[in-house]
Structure formats: C-alpha cells, structure tokens
Write an enzyme that holds these catalytic residues in place. Structure first.
Site: not given
Length: 261
Positions: A23-25, A27, A141, A143, A172, A197-198, A225-226
C-alpha cells in the site's frame, strides 16, 4: 461468524499469515518493486505468500486474478503532505466486497493529535466489516507526539489491545525486539497478532531470523513490505519466509531451500 472464517482461511495457511503489504504507493510513491507492482504480486504469489495488501486502484488495474488472498487497504496519507500521520479513509468494506477482496485493513497511529479521528474510523470500519462478514486487520502503531519509545513493551501492548478492543480480527503492530518481550504483547491481545516489517534488514538471514523469532513468540505471522517488494528477488525471499513462517523450517534450512529449491 462463518463468513469471516471462510475469508480468513483465504488469507492464511493453517492459521498462519505471510502477508506482503504493498500500500506504500500512496505514501512514498512508485518506488522499486511498486513501479511494476503486477509483476511483484506475481512473484510473491509464486514464492508462497498467503496474501497481499493493496489499495483499490491497484486491484482494479490487475489484468489477472490472484490465486492468493487479497486484502484491501482502506485509508492512507502521503509523505509529502502536511499531516503524514493522519490516515484518511479512502475506501470501505462495500468496495472490498465488490472487488473480490478477502479482508480489509486500516492503519491507526496511537499517541498523536490525530488519534481521536482515526479511532473513530476504526470503530466505523469494524462495524461495517462485521456487517459484511469481512475480516478486519488493524495496523496499530505507536506514533506521534505522545510516544517516547515506539518499541516500548507496554506501549506496543496498549496499541495492540486498542485494536482488539475496537473490533479488529487481526492486529498488526511493531516488534518489541525479543521473543520474550513480544510474548507479552501477544498474550495480552485477545485476537491474533502479526508484526510489521520495520526498517530495512541487513541481509536475508536477519529477515528470516526475525520471522522465526516472531513465530516463536506466538504471533500469527508476519507482514513484510519493503524488505520483500524491494528485494532483488521477491520470489526467493518470500519462499524463504514461507518455509520459516508456514512450515517451521530452521533459518538455515529455509535459506538453502529458497536458494536451491
């Protein structure tokens, strides 16, 4: 909750989850691995992931039907905006059903000034997910301005518990750094827990060892993810992860199997 049980079985294997969030596209944009996202989804499917996670536009753009579970992400923000930690609702459960998704996920940041609005969103999407019998994964999270240490055991446990309290079927959250400490998070959360994943792993062995430790803590699985979609060979690293997470291989055996198998 028969509908949820059926759909949960589509995003897990024998109750374990190996999810690759992409889903990072929204952000961070079309970075390596997301620039050719259809090919990356094919690779992680071939590697043995149980499910992937993406936004609705990506699901609409696919020219083929995935054979693994599909999770629709329902909120987001950009790193170039003025409020990157404020995740705004961009989809809903009805859209997930129409797109053939097996579950929905939502990102909630705990500890910042945007927390109240995001908790409201979580409560809303939880009710909607129950109505349609669609599993809800809550990304919880620590944050924001109120967080001194996002990996503090009590803080992470609190964030995870909020997700469960407000109706998530799977939570998660961040890994606290050790098997024993994360056991406290898992044991204090009444629904299954998976980890995020961190930061970038130093090498494949470190990533597989992290997955091994997480499973030893009693977690349901991992969502990387990454460390997967930006890997030189996503299929190979997912194959190694699947051996550790789903088949309980040792790290050494998983490395050998993923490279030579």
């Amino acid at each position: 909750m028969l509908g949820k049980q059926v759909r949960l079985s589509r995003i897990t294997s024998n109750g374990k989850m190996l999810c690759i969030p992409m889903d990072h596209g929204i952000s961070i944009g079309p970075v390596k691995g997301l620039d050719t996202i259809s090919d990356t989804i094919q690779q992680i499917q071939d590697g043995g992931a149980t499910t992937f996670l993406a936004h609705k536009g990506i699901l609409k753009s696919l020219k083929w039907v995935p054979e693994i579970g599909i999770i629709l992400h329902v909120n987001g923000s950009t790193d170039i905006g003025l409020a990157p930690d404020r995740k705004m609702m961009v989809a809903n459960v009805r859209e997930a059903v129409k797109l053939g998704a097996d579950a929905v996920s939502i990102h909630i940041n705990i500890g910042g000034k945007e927390e109240p609005e995001m908790l409201t969103d979580l409560g809303y999407i939880s009710e909607e997910a129950d109505e349609f019998e669609v599993p809800l994964i809550a990304m919880m999270y620590p944050r924001g301005e109120g967080i001194d240490d996002p990996y503090d055991i009590d803080t992470v446990a609190h964030a995870a518990r909020i997700g469960a309290e407000l109706g998530a079927d799977v939570v998660k959250t961040l890994y606290t750094g050790s098997v024993d400490s994360f056991k406290k998070v898992v044991n204090s959360c009444p629904v299954p827990v998976v980890i995020a994943g961190g930061s970038k792993a130093n090498n494949d062995r470190d990533l597989l060892q992290l997955a091994k430790d997480v499973m030893a803590s009693g977690a349901m699985g991992v969502t990387f993810g990454r460390n997967v979609f930006q890997h030189a060979n996503p299929r190979v690293i997912v194959k190694g992860l699947s051996k550790v997470v789903l088949d309980d291989y040792s790290v050494d055996d998983a490395l050998e199997e993923s490279i030579n198998g």
